[in-house]
Design a protein around this motif. Structure first.
Motif, PDB file in Angstrom:
ATOM      1  N   GLU A   1      63.461  40.833   1.761  1.00 51.73           N
ATOM      2  CA  GLU A   1      62.698  40.954   3.147  1.00 51.73           C
ATOM      3  C   GLU A   1      63.647  41.707   3.905  1.00 51.73           C
ATOM      4  O   GLU A   1      63.309  42.200   5.136  1.00 51.73           O
ATOM      5  CB  GLU A   1      62.927  39.503   3.415  1.00 51.73           C
ATOM      6  CG  GLU A   1      63.485  39.198   4.714  1.00 51.73           C
ATOM      7  CD  GLU A   1      63.239  37.902   5.012  1.00 51.73           C
ATOM      8  OE1 GLU A   1      63.449  36.808   6.110  1.00 51.73           O
ATOM      9  OE2 GLU A   1      63.752  36.716   3.868  1.00 51.73           O
ATOM     10  N   GLU A   2      65.178  41.730   3.559  1.00 52.83           N
ATOM     11  CA  GLU A   2      66.029  42.450   4.437  1.00 52.83           C
ATOM     12  C   GLU A   2      65.181  44.338   3.994  1.00 52.83           C
ATOM     13  O   GLU A   2      65.474  45.278   4.932  1.00 52.83           O
ATOM     14  CB  GLU A   2      66.968  42.683   3.441  1.00 52.83           C
ATOM     15  CG  GLU A   2      68.489  41.402   3.889  1.00 52.83           C
ATOM     16  CD  GLU A   2      69.041  41.595   2.694  1.00 52.83           C
ATOM     17  OE1 GLU A   2      69.494  42.137   2.378  1.00 52.83           O
ATOM     18  OE2 GLU A   2      70.282  40.577   3.177  1.00 52.83           O
ATOM     19  N   ALA A   3      64.345  44.764   2.811  1.00 54.20           N
ATOM     20  CA  ALA A   3      64.422  45.703   3.188  1.00 54.20           C
ATOM     21  C   ALA A   3      63.277  45.742   3.735  1.00 54.20           C
ATOM     22  O   ALA A   3      63.361  47.069   4.103  1.00 54.20           O
ATOM     23  CB  ALA A   3      64.022  46.463   1.577  1.00 54.20           C
ATOM     24  N   LYS A   4      62.223  45.161   3.946  1.00 51.79           N
ATOM     25  CA  LYS A   4      60.905  45.335   4.841  1.00 51.79           C
ATOM     26  C   LYS A   4      61.510  45.365   6.056  1.00 51.79           C
ATOM     27  O   LYS A   4      60.952  46.086   6.847  1.00 51.79           O
ATOM     28  CB  LYS A   4      60.385  43.594   4.751  1.00 51.79           C
ATOM     29  CG  LYS A   4      59.067  43.947   3.228  1.00 51.79           C
ATOM     30  CD  LYS A   4      58.656  42.786   3.349  1.00 51.79           C
ATOM     31  CE  LYS A   4      57.376  42.349   1.869  1.00 51.79           C
ATOM     32  NZ  LYS A   4      57.011  41.607   2.093  1.00 51.79           N
ATOM     33  N   ARG A   5      62.497  45.063   6.762  1.00 49.61           N
ATOM     34  CA  ARG A   5      63.039  44.531   8.402  1.00 49.61           C
ATOM     35  C   ARG A   5      63.089  46.078   8.184  1.00 49.61           C
ATOM     36  O   ARG A   5      63.420  46.687   9.016  1.00 49.61           O
ATOM     37  CB  ARG A   5      63.869  43.643   8.051  1.00 49.61           C
ATOM     38  CG  ARG A   5      63.386  41.774   8.068  1.00 49.61           C
ATOM     39  CD  ARG A   5      64.825  41.756   8.176  1.00 49.61           C
ATOM     40  NE  ARG A   5      64.293  40.258   8.599  1.00 49.61           N
ATOM     41  CZ  ARG A   5      63.877  39.177   9.574  1.00 49.61           C
ATOM     42  NH1 ARG A   5      63.709  39.840  10.862  1.00 49.61           N
ATOM     43  NH2 ARG A   5      63.276  38.341   9.340  1.00 49.61           N
ATOM     44  N   ALA A   6      63.834  46.803   7.125  1.00 51.09           N
ATOM     45  CA  ALA A   6      64.821  47.381   7.682  1.00 51.09           C
ATOM     46  C   ALA A   6      63.944  48.714   7.321  1.00 51.09           C
ATOM     47  O   ALA A   6      63.987  49.717   8.013  1.00 51.09           O
ATOM     48  CB  ALA A   6      65.928  48.348   6.003  1.00 51.09           C
ATOM     49  N   TRP A   7      62.499  48.874   6.372  1.00 49.59           N
ATOM     50  CA  TRP A   7      61.583  49.635   6.936  1.00 49.59           C
ATOM     51  C   TRP A   7      60.773  49.719   8.042  1.00 49.59           C
ATOM     52  O   TRP A   7      60.757  51.033   8.855  1.00 49.59           O
ATOM     53  CB  TRP A   7      60.026  48.981   5.559  1.00 49.59           C
ATOM     54  CG  TRP A   7      59.204  50.509   5.563  1.00 49.59           C
ATOM     55  CD1 TRP A   7      59.436  51.609   4.782  1.00 49.59           C
ATOM     56  CD2 TRP A   7      58.069  49.868   5.790  1.00 49.59           C
ATOM     57  NE1 TRP A   7      58.227  52.463   4.725  1.00 49.59           N
ATOM     58  CE2 TRP A   7      57.106  51.025   5.695  1.00 49.59           C
ATOM     59  CE3 TRP A   7      57.539  48.889   6.048  1.00 49.59           C
ATOM     60  CZ2 TRP A   7      55.810  51.119   5.302  1.00 49.59           C
ATOM     61  CZ3 TRP A   7      56.068  49.040   5.962  1.00 49.59           C
ATOM     62  CH2 TRP A   7      55.229  50.172   6.356  1.00 49.59           C
ATOM     63  N   PHE A   8      60.331  48.388   8.690  1.00 48.45           N
ATOM     64  CA  PHE A   8      59.578  48.293   9.752  1.00 48.45           C
ATOM     65  C   PHE A   8      60.609  49.018  10.785  1.00 48.45           C
ATOM     66  O   PHE A   8      60.288  49.582  11.719  1.00 48.45           O
ATOM     67  CB  PHE A   8      59.255  47.070  10.165  1.00 48.45           C
ATOM     68  CG  PHE A   8      58.890  46.591  11.014  1.00 48.45           C
ATOM     69  CD1 PHE A   8      57.454  46.959  11.701  1.00 48.45           C
ATOM     70  CD2 PHE A   8      59.752  46.023  12.563  1.00 48.45           C
ATOM     71  CE1 PHE A   8      56.816  46.785  12.614  1.00 48.45           C
ATOM     72  CE2 PHE A   8      58.670  45.772  13.947  1.00 48.45           C
ATOM     73  CZ  PHE A   8      57.618  46.420  13.920  1.00 48.45           C
ATOM     74  N   ALA A   9      62.353  48.764  11.392  1.00 50.11           N
ATOM     75  CA  ALA A   9      63.273  49.399  11.468  1.00 50.11           C
ATOM     76  C   ALA A   9      63.275  51.089  11.969  1.00 50.11           C
ATOM     77  O   ALA A   9      62.931  52.064  13.091  1.00 50.11           O
ATOM     78  CB  ALA A   9      64.593  48.490  11.758  1.00 50.11           C
ATOM     79  N   ALA A  10      63.015  51.552  10.581  1.00 47.74           N
ATOM     80  CA  ALA A  10      63.094  53.034  10.187  1.00 47.74           C
ATOM     81  C   ALA A  10      61.779  53.980  10.772  1.00 47.74           C
ATOM     82  O   ALA A  10      61.237  54.650  11.505  1.00 47.74           O
ATOM     83  CB  ALA A  10      62.920  52.871   8.938  1.00 47.74           C
TER      84      ALA A  10
END
Length: 567
Positions: A470-479
């Motif tokens: 979930e943290e990686a998905k958030r970071a990917w969406f933010a990027a």
């Protein structure tokens, strides 16, 4: 060579220990009879020189003085007879393929030296009397030579009697030396060498269905062997061994070596070299729990001791044959499993002591690579392949540690601002955890010291992987949705020059600065009002281009009309 004992000390002649050490060190382990015969000849020559029992250097042949009970004043004379007999035995085995008659003669001379050694050992005065175990070992060597002579002559009945008596004595010696691990292992190893001769003789005598049951064959033929006269002192030796065993048990001595078990069954250690290295393993393993050293240092001694034990077992396995190779294979695989299990324990302890920094995550990934390699080596052992529960547990551990490795590798990518790669690794980690649940056996194996728990290990790690995903998905969406930097038109909409700060730094007064700033701002406004925006009207340009084309068409039409007489 040790110094001779004084007259007040008891003499000792541990035949099994002496011959095993000399034979293993000087070629007999690899069937190099010539090398061992040369070594025994040199040893006998040195003993004769020390005891002054040489043939002499006068002209002509002068026989060496005989060794009798009256002239026997040094225990090294018994050593001389022992190695003289073993030299002749090695010479006979060397000549057996090419000159069997000469080999038979050498073997009979070896038996004569052994008979003299046994008679002298039994006739020693009480002050120098040998222990009961050493007397029995001398008798065993004599019986093995006697049985070999009968076996070479295809006389299977007397050969079976001699080997049965030797096997019975060795069993009683092992019982006597129960508190001495090394002496017990020597006796058991000697019994293992006699067992094939017993089976072969029983097979040749028609006992083909039960020839493999060595103990049963020995018990059946033992009464006839006693009456055959192969060893008249057998009953006396047995009585002395039983008395010594009772006295040893009354003292309450216990073996120092803890039993080595596999799947609840004790693995016999029937070799003195293995006993020595396993005692060292036991000592280092016991000191491991109380050690305060770092994991890398405190596991070094245990791993080194296990490595030596596996090396010794591998050497014995390569030179063994027959039924003893199967027991040695089990022993070797058990020690190899203990070695790999200890290495696995060390790597996990090192990985657990690391922090959460990017460098620690990279180091943890390397350690988990080593864990996976160790688990792969454990699965290839024969004893592991025979245990379905242990094999399934190791397969589940491989999948679990693959998921753990992917998790920490994904954290390294997360630190490097690579969320897409981290998402790929975490998705694979979910698949590995699902596979681990499928492969995990319902009940753990007895040899698995750290079994996986579905609730404690698999479910908890699955939750951690989901959170990291979930943290990686958030970071990917933010990027992907990050706002791009704005473009400023410095000519029309730029930020004004901070004139006030510049004038203050130049040392100008505040009032003057404000008035000048106001004047500058008014001038900037006037300039902006005078400026006309240049607007490019695309529609007007298209209209002008259309009018030009119409005029050009009209010119062409008037020219053609004048050419053909038209207006």
């Amino acid at each position: 060579m040790s110094a001779p004992p004084t007259s007040k000390t008891q003499w000792e002649l541990p035949v099994l220990s002496l011959l095993t050490a000399e034979r293993n060190a000087f070629g007999l382990r690899t069937r190099d009879y010539k090398r061992y015969r040369t070594h025994c000849a040199n040893k006998v020559h040195r003993l004769r020189q020390v005891l002054k029992l040489t043939h002499g250097k006068v002209k002509g042949y002068k026989p060496a003085p005989p060794i009798t009970p009256e002239t026997l004043t040094d225990v090294r004379a018994l050593h001389l007879l022992l190695f003289q007999s073993d030299r002749l035995y090695a010479h006979s085995r060397e000549l057996q393929p090419t000159l069997p008659r000469v080999a038979h003669t050498r073997l009979r001379r070896a038996l004569q030296s052994s008979s003299l050694l046994l008679s002298l050992a039994l006739s020693l005065p009480p002050a120098h009397a040998l222990p009961a175990s050493h007397l029995a070992q001398i008798a065993v060597q004599h019986l093995v030579l006697l049985g070999t002579i009968h076996l070479d002559a295809s006389s299977y009945t007397p050969a079976l009697h001699a080997f049965s008596l030797a096997h019975a004595l060795l069993a009683r010696i092992a019982r006597l030396e129960a508190s001495d691990d090394r002496a017990r292992a020597l006796a058991q190893a000697a019994a293992d060498e006699v067992a094939p001769q017993v089976r072969y003789c029983a097979y040749q005598l028609g006992e083909r269905g039960t020839a493999h049951e060595v103990e049963r064959v020995v018990e059946e033929h033992l009464p006839a062997a006693r009456e055959s006269g192969a060893l008249k002192e057998f009953d006396v030796l047995v009585e002395r061994l039983e008395e010594a065993t009772a006295a040893r048990e009354a003292q309450g001595g216990k073996a120092q070596l803890e039993p080595l078990t596999w799947r609840g069954e004790v693995v016999d250690v029937r070799n003195a070299e293995l006993v020595d290295v396993l005692l060292r393993v036991q000592r280092t393993r016991g000191a491991l729990a109380n050690s305060k050293k770092p994991p890398r240092s405190k596991y070094d001694g245990v791993l080194l001791a296990y490595t030596d034990a596996v090396g010794v077992a591998a050497g014995l396995l390569s030179s063994a044959g027959g039924a003893s190779s199967s027991s040695l294979q089990t022993l070797h695989d058990t020690l190899a499993f203990r070695l790999l299990d200890t290495r696995l324990e060390r790597d996990l302890a090192l990985a657990g002591g690391l922090g959460d920094s990017p460098a620690d995550e990279r180091a943890r990934v390397k350690l988990l690579d080593g864990v996976l390699q160790t688990l792969g080596q454990m699965k290839e052992l024969g004893v592991v392949e025979e245990d379905d529960e242990l094999s399934g547990s190791l397969e589940a551990k491989v999948e679990y540690y693959k998921a753990l490795r992917n998790h920490h590798l994904a954290r390294s990518h997360h630190f490097a601002s690579q969320p897409a790669e981290a998402l790929t690794l975490l998705s694979a980690a979910h698949l590995y955890l699902r596979s681990a649940r499928t492969l995990l056996p319902p009940s753990p194996s007895a040899e698995d010291r750290t079994p996986l728990s579905p609730e404690r290990d698999l479910d908890a790690h699955d939750a951690r992987v989901s959170k990291a995903e979930e943290e990686a998905k958030r970071a990917w969406f933010a990027a992907r949705t990050a706002r791009r930097p704005l473009f400023f038109d410095l000519a029309g909409a730029g930020v004004g020059v901070p004139m006030q700060a510049l004038l203050e730094r130049a040392g100008r007064e505040t009032g003057e600065v404000q008035e000048e700033v106001r004047e500058v701002q008014e001038k900037v406004k006037e300039v902006r009002l005078e400026e006309k925006p240049v607007v490019e009207d695309v529609g007007m340009r298209e209209q002008e281009r259309g009018q030009e084309q119409e005029q050009e068409q009209k010119g062409r039409g008037s020219w053609l009309g004048s050419l053909w007489g038209r207006k």
